[in-house]
Design a protein around this motif. Sequence first.
Motif, PDB file in Angstrom:
ATOM      1  N   SER A  40       1.092  -1.306  -0.258  1.00 53.53           N
ATOM      2  CA  SER A  40      -0.002   0.097  -0.515  1.00 53.53           C
ATOM      3  C   SER A  40       0.821   1.471   0.353  1.00 53.53           C
ATOM      4  N   ALA A  43       2.434   1.529  -3.666  1.00 57.93           N
ATOM      5  CA  ALA A  43       0.870   2.280  -4.661  1.00 57.93           C
ATOM      6  C   ALA A  43       0.406   3.449  -4.166  1.00 57.93           C
ATOM      7  N   LEU A  44       0.378   4.203  -2.875  1.00 56.54           N
ATOM      8  CA  LEU A  44       0.532   5.822  -2.557  1.00 56.54           C
ATOM      9  C   LEU A  44       1.515   6.574  -3.208  1.00 56.54           C
ATOM     10  N   ALA A  47       1.074   6.539  -6.824  1.00 55.68           N
ATOM     11  CA  ALA A  47      -0.724   7.801  -6.762  1.00 55.68           C
ATOM     12  C   ALA A  47       0.139   9.076  -7.102  1.00 55.68           C
ATOM     13  N   ARG A  52       8.578   3.763  -9.665  1.00 56.56           N
ATOM     14  CA  ARG A  52       8.256   3.518  -9.361  1.00 56.56           C
ATOM     15  C   ARG A  52       9.345   2.430  -8.499  1.00 56.56           C
ATOM     16  N   ASN A  94      -3.795   3.994   3.753  1.00 57.03           N
ATOM     17  CA  ASN A  94      -3.284   4.703   2.322  1.00 57.03           C
ATOM     18  C   ASN A  94      -3.977   4.790   1.671  1.00 57.03           C
ATOM     19  N   ILE A  98      -4.977   7.104  -1.651  1.00 58.61           N
ATOM     20  CA  ILE A  98      -4.678   6.770  -3.132  1.00 58.61           C
ATOM     21  C   ILE A  98      -6.262   7.297  -3.950  1.00 58.61           C
ATOM     22  N   VAL A 101      -6.389  11.293  -3.447  1.00 58.65           N
ATOM     23  CA  VAL A 101      -5.953  11.842  -4.595  1.00 58.65           C
ATOM     24  C   VAL A 101      -6.415  11.883  -6.154  1.00 58.65           C
ATOM     25  N   ASN A 102      -6.496   9.991  -6.129  1.00 50.93           N
ATOM     26  CA  ASN A 102      -7.362  10.229  -7.901  1.00 50.93           C
ATOM     27  C   ASN A 102      -7.967  10.292  -8.313  1.00 50.93           C
ATOM     28  N   SER A 107      -8.579  12.075 -17.182  1.00 55.27           N
ATOM     29  CA  SER A 107      -8.265  10.439 -17.766  1.00 55.27           C
ATOM     30  C   SER A 107      -8.149  10.860 -19.341  1.00 55.27           C
ATOM     31  N   LEU A 123     -14.684   6.298  -6.588  1.00 54.25           N
ATOM     32  CA  LEU A 123     -13.566   6.614  -5.794  1.00 54.25           C
ATOM     33  C   LEU A 123     -14.646   6.562  -4.935  1.00 54.25           C
TER      34      LEU A 123
END
Length: 186
Positions: A40, A43-44, A47, A52, A94, A98, A101-102, A107, A123
């Motif tokens: 997590s 992933a956070l 995001a 990576r 976390n 995410i 934030v998204n 998109s 979301l």
Amino acid sequence: MLMAINPYFNPGTWIFQTDASAISKQVVSFIVYFTEVTLSSFALGVALGFSRPFAFAASLWLTVLLFPPLNFVFGLYGWLATSPLYGHTLTLSNLLLIAFVNIGVQSPAKSSFGYQLARNWLLASCIFILILLIVLAAPFYNGGMLVGSLLLAGVIFFIFDIVPADALAPGRRHLRAGLRCSASLS
């Protein structure tokens, strides 16, 4: 310290319902919490826009600092040693960040209004479900802790309501739009 938890909503406690030895149960439980927190946090980091490799290194460093025995080597408080269920709460928090934030991010591949509305609604629903899961994992502890989280979210909503959109950085305008969308859906 005895804390009332709900073992059905906490994967780190599922192992304790088996017939394995006590040490094996504790080790497997910590492995589950370690995996939850590491993935997590990774992933956070992704995001939030980190690369990576950097997000992976940061998530591993976080777990080194949080989990025993290395947290004691660095002189840090044994947060997860005293009550490992904090690892699950951290994981859910976390995931909540995410989703937060998204929300409102457009998109580039699909920019139709219906798609964006469905994505933001999904979301916002995830935010609601994650808050519910946090409370269900440890009702007496996490319920009190969430008061502070909801207060912080209220302050963020208030700030984004009084600050004009032109004063915000371009990258934060989508956050304001997402906050308003999630507030209207709730």
